[in-house]
Write an enzyme that holds these catalytic residues in place. Structure first.
Site, mmCIF file in Angstrom:
data_model
loop_
_atom_site.group_PDB
_atom_site.id
_atom_site.type_symbol
_atom_site.label_atom_id
_atom_site.label_comp_id
_atom_site.label_asym_id
_atom_site.label_seq_id
_atom_site.Cartn_x
_atom_site.Cartn_y
_atom_site.Cartn_z
ATOM 1 N N GLY A 137 17.910 8.085 -35.607
ATOM 2 C CA GLY A 137 17.336 8.924 -34.553
ATOM 3 C C GLY A 137 18.114 8.802 -33.257
ATOM 4 O O GLY A 137 18.199 9.745 -32.468
ATOM 5 N N ALA A 138 18.704 7.615 -33.051
ATOM 6 C CA ALA A 138 19.450 7.401 -31.803
ATOM 7 C C ALA A 138 20.672 8.324 -31.739
ATOM 8 O O ALA A 138 21.108 8.706 -30.654
ATOM 9 C CB ALA A 138 19.852 5.942 -31.689
ATOM 10 N N GLY A 143 0.816 -1.224 0.000
ATOM 11 C CA GLY A 143 0.000 0.000 0.000
ATOM 12 C C GLY A 143 0.844 1.266 0.000
ATOM 13 O O GLY A 143 1.711 1.468 -0.848
ATOM 14 N N GLY A 144 0.560 2.117 0.975
ATOM 15 C CA GLY A 144 1.270 3.404 1.056
ATOM 16 C C GLY A 144 2.763 3.240 1.227
ATOM 17 O O GLY A 144 3.539 4.133 0.873
HETATM 18 C C1 HXC Z 1 -2.218 -3.129 11.191
HETATM 19 C C2 HXC Z 1 -0.738 -4.779 10.577
HETATM 20 C C3 HXC Z 1 -0.796 -4.351 9.230
HETATM 21 C C4 HXC Z 1 -1.648 -3.257 8.919
HETATM 22 C C5 HXC Z 1 0.561 -6.011 9.355
HETATM 23 N N1 HXC Z 1 0.096 -5.807 10.606
HETATM 24 N N2 HXC Z 1 0.001 -5.154 8.501
HETATM 25 N N3 HXC Z 1 -1.444 -4.171 11.547
HETATM 26 N N4 HXC Z 1 -2.327 -2.680 9.924
HETATM 27 N N5 HXC Z 1 -1.740 -2.780 7.661
HETATM 28 C C6 HXC Z 1 0.503 -6.508 11.826
HETATM 29 C C7 HXC Z 1 -0.039 -7.924 11.905
HETATM 30 O O1 HXC Z 1 -1.312 -7.912 12.497
HETATM 31 C C8 HXC Z 1 0.992 -8.584 12.821
HETATM 32 O O2 HXC Z 1 0.733 -8.217 14.139
HETATM 33 C C9 HXC Z 1 2.265 -7.905 12.416
HETATM 34 O O3 HXC Z 1 1.893 -6.683 11.802
HETATM 35 C C10 HXC Z 1 3.093 -8.709 11.421
HETATM 36 O O4 HXC Z 1 2.265 -9.058 10.318
HETATM 37 P P1 HXC Z 1 2.233 -10.532 9.696
HETATM 38 O O5 HXC Z 1 1.095 -10.601 8.749
HETATM 39 O O6 HXC Z 1 2.275 -11.541 10.798
HETATM 40 O O7 HXC Z 1 3.630 -10.573 8.941
HETATM 41 P P2 HXC Z 1 3.991 -11.187 7.521
HETATM 42 O O8 HXC Z 1 3.420 -12.577 7.432
HETATM 43 O O9 HXC Z 1 5.458 -11.022 7.367
HETATM 44 O O10 HXC Z 1 3.219 -10.312 6.436
HETATM 45 C C11 HXC Z 1 3.480 -8.946 6.300
HETATM 46 C C12 HXC Z 1 2.473 -8.274 5.315
HETATM 47 C C13 HXC Z 1 1.026 -8.630 5.797
HETATM 48 C C14 HXC Z 1 2.716 -8.824 3.909
HETATM 49 C C15 HXC Z 1 2.781 -6.778 5.327
HETATM 50 O O11 HXC Z 1 0.902 -8.357 7.196
HETATM 51 C C16 HXC Z 1 -0.015 -7.842 5.050
HETATM 52 O O12 HXC Z 1 -0.375 -8.219 3.917
HETATM 53 N N6 HXC Z 1 -0.553 -6.787 5.688
HETATM 54 C C17 HXC Z 1 -1.602 -5.976 5.118
HETATM 55 C C18 HXC Z 1 -1.106 -5.178 3.972
HETATM 56 C C19 HXC Z 1 -2.124 -4.228 3.436
HETATM 57 O O13 HXC Z 1 -2.996 -4.617 2.644
HETATM 58 N N7 HXC Z 1 -2.110 -2.951 3.931
HETATM 59 C C20 HXC Z 1 -3.068 -1.932 3.647
HETATM 60 C C21 HXC Z 1 -2.614 -1.255 2.374
HETATM 61 S S1 HXC Z 1 -3.682 0.019 1.900
HETATM 62 P P3 HXC Z 1 1.214 -9.091 15.395
HETATM 63 O O14 HXC Z 1 0.501 -8.502 16.561
HETATM 64 O O15 HXC Z 1 0.823 -10.513 15.108
HETATM 65 O O16 HXC Z 1 2.697 -8.904 15.484
HETATM 66 C C22 HXC Z 1 -2.754 1.406 2.021
HETATM 67 C C23 HXC Z 1 -3.419 2.629 1.492
HETATM 68 C C24 HXC Z 1 -2.473 3.724 1.155
HETATM 69 O O17 HXC Z 1 -1.685 1.403 2.526
HETATM 70 C C25 HXC Z 1 -2.868 4.459 -0.050
HETATM 71 C C26 HXC Z 1 -2.108 4.002 -1.277
HETATM 72 C C27 HXC Z 1 -2.295 4.902 -2.498
#
Ligand code: HXC
Length: 510
Positions: A404-405, A169-170
């Site tokens: 052109g290059a 994401g961000g």
């Molecule tokens: C809150 C989060 C989090 C999130 C991870 N965690 N992502 N908590 N918000 N976005 C927490 C988990 O709950 C976990 O907590 C710890 O971080 C580690 O995560 P895991 O999943 O256990 O680790 P891993 O297996 O290594 O996977 C990492 C990851 C996955 C690939 C980043 O966590 C994931 O897919 N997260 C969500 C990603 C996502 O979709 N984000 C939103 C994007 S939207 P604990 O307590 O167990 O340690 C966005 C909008 C911005 O960002 C605008 C863009 C233009």
């Protein structure tokens, strides 16, 4: 008083522990360092001044009121790298996966603002899962503010991102708006949405590495500039890299002390270009020969290897190099090579870094694959980038400069300041065989005649002298003297000043 001091020390201790020892151990087990360990390696010893260590999030939903960790998942502040100030933020994956809350975002915005106000580079160390899901729109708003600042700082101060863990994401979009993205192999990933979401939405099964590992982004997608083996190598190389850059667009990059003489000759260059014009050679030999102490930092080495870009120094001063590479696809310009070099040239131009171009290019790559992929627009990016650049441009044609290059690769016509050619240069619309088969198409059955015409064409056009007779080439130089000639050219251009008409900004074909 003693009590208060102890309380402070205790609060600091808790903050430094981030998400707790168990999560730190997990981080280490994966081969990753913690945010603070990374900062220790990046900045000069003892130079880090941390801000906002005690900031906590304000979220109360989903039980978050009971889960407050001082610092809120990002370590921010400033320090020095080889004595020069940089601002930085390092995401702490042990705290809610480094995800961004409203307050976490405010910490980043604070250092972004300070870096811009104080005209110093900003470095982000990313290991984070994007917007903090529990916070919803407050987190999205936080990102918006960070993105806006990325754009405001673009072209004013260098912004560098180092991807050191799974980022989504961000935490990929903000890096994407910075100037350079580096990445650690095997432990870091970049994707807009992770493998689980991909499976849900498209039913595609992919691993994190297949979706957004270094093997994808440093090779295929070109999102990443360089991939390193591990955290330590990445941070040490980042320290080396920063030395090539100025602190802002109104300051010069540091001049490093050097004992490598600018007059050093290299006789090996006289035989670098093979007798047979269709045989390749390694253009990097020329780059390494020309730069001070063979110190060259290549950008995007694994993407579009038919063009080489990177930084070196001449007489201690940073120079950006752009060079066709005959070893890959004969050095042809395709869409990827054009985009790669165009972005590099624009960074150099933003930050007053002179550009030296080494040219050996048979033209643009023909074919439907390239045309359907927008070669016209991508090639135009490179042409546009060179033509709008006002930094010193020094060009050396080593062999082919066809069609052109020839124009595109920093020719005199689009703004090259000093343009040299080696005696082996061939500056023409195209190679002799192709040219003769077009203009003498009716004689194609007469092999003897065609052979004679080709020899004629080669004699007349496949040399640097037609261009030199017109002044398009300032001089034909001895290959062994290339470093000296470039050093002199750059010296002559040190006060180059160009007036351009007022405009809000140009409209490069994106
Ligand atoms: C809150 C989060 C989090 C999130 C991870 N965690 N992502 N908590 N918000 N976005 C927490 C988990 O709950 C976990 O907590 C710890 O971080 C580690 O995560 P895991 O999943 O256990 O680790 P891993 O297996 O290594 O996977 C990492 C990851 C996955 C690939 C980043 O966590 C994931 O897919 N997260 C969500 C990603 C996502 O979709 N984000 C939103 C994007 S939207 P604990 O307590 O167990 O340690 C966005 C909008 C911005 O960002 C605008 C863009 C233009």
């Amino acid at each position: 008083m003693q009590n208060i001091l102890e309380q402070l020390e205790q609060r600091r201790k808790i903050a430094r522990l981030g998400g707790g020892q168990a999560r730190i151990d997990r981080q280490h087990k994966k081969g990753k360092l913690t945010a603070r360990e990374r900062i220790d390696l990046l900045v000069d010893r003892g130079s880090f001044e941390e801000f906002d260590m005690f900031v906590e999030h304000k979220c109360v939903d989903f039980g978050m009121a009971e889960q407050k960790i001082p610092g809120d998942g990002v370590v921010t502040g400033w320090g020095t790298v080889n004595g020069r100030i940089i601002y930085l933020f390092a995401k702490d994956f042990t705290v809610f996966g480094g995800s961004l809350s409203e307050t976490h975002a405010k910490k980043i915005q604070k250092v972004q603002d300070m870096a811009l106000r104080n005209r110093a580079p900003i470095i982000g160390l990313f290991d984070a899962g994007g917007a903090r899901i529990q916070e919803g729109v407050a987190a999205l708003g936080g990102y918006g503010e960070v993105f806006k600042r990325n754009v405001q700082a673009s072209g004013v101060i260098p912004q560098i991102s180092l991807i050191m863990g799974p980022c989504a994401g961000g935490d990929v979009y903000s890096p994407a708006m910075t100037d350079f993205i580096f990445m650690v192999k095997d432990t870091s990933y970049m994707f807009v949405t992770g493998p689980d979401v991909v499976k849900t939405v498209t039913n595609e099964t992919v691993t994190a590495e297949q979706l957004g590992g270094a093997s994808i982004h440093a090779v295929k997608s070109s999102v990443v500039d360089v991939a390193f083996e591990n955290d330590v190598e990445a941070l040490l190389q980042l320290r080396r890299f920063i030395d090539f850059l100025p602190a802002s667009n109104v300051q010069a990059a540091p001049t490093l002390p050097v004992i490598d003489s600018p007059n050093r000759l290299d006789n090996a260059l006289d035989t670098l270009v093979p007798e047979n014009p269709n045989h390749p050679y390694d253009m990097k030999e020329l780059i390494y020969s020309v730069v001070d102490d063979k110190d060259f930092f290549e950008i995007q080495p694994s993407h579009a290897p038919n063009i080489i870009i990177g930084y070196g120094r001449i007489e201690g001063k940073t120079v950006g190099f752009v060079a066709n590479q005959p070893l890959a696809l004969a050095g042809v310009l395709d869409s990827n090579a054009s985009r790669k070099a165009a972005r590099f040239i624009r960074f150099c131009d933003c930050f007053n870094i002179p550009i030296v171009s080494f040219v050996d290019v048979p033209g643009f790559l023909p074919g439907t694959d390239q045309e359907y992929g927008g070669l016209i627009k991508h090639g135009a990016k490179l042409l546009f980038a060179y033509a709008e650049a006002t930094v010193p441009l020094v060009t050396v044609i080593t062999r082919k400069a066809y069609g052109g290059a020839y124009d595109v690769m920093s020719s005199k016509h689009i703004g090259g300041d000093v343009n040299y050619a080696w005696p082996s240069a061939e500056i023409a619309v195209m190679g002799a065989k192709g040219a003769i088969e077009i203009i003498f198409r009716k004689d194609i059955g007469d092999a003897e005649k065609i052979k004679a015409k080709i020899a004629d064409y080669e004699e007349r056009f496949c040399s640097p002298f037609v261009a030199a007779e017109r002044g398009y080439i300032d001089d034909v130089i001895m290959p062994h003297s290339t470093r000296r000639r470039i050093a002199n050219a750059l010296k002559s251009l040190i006060h180059k000043s160009v007036e351009t008409p007022w405009r809000k900004h140009d409209n490069i074909p994106l």
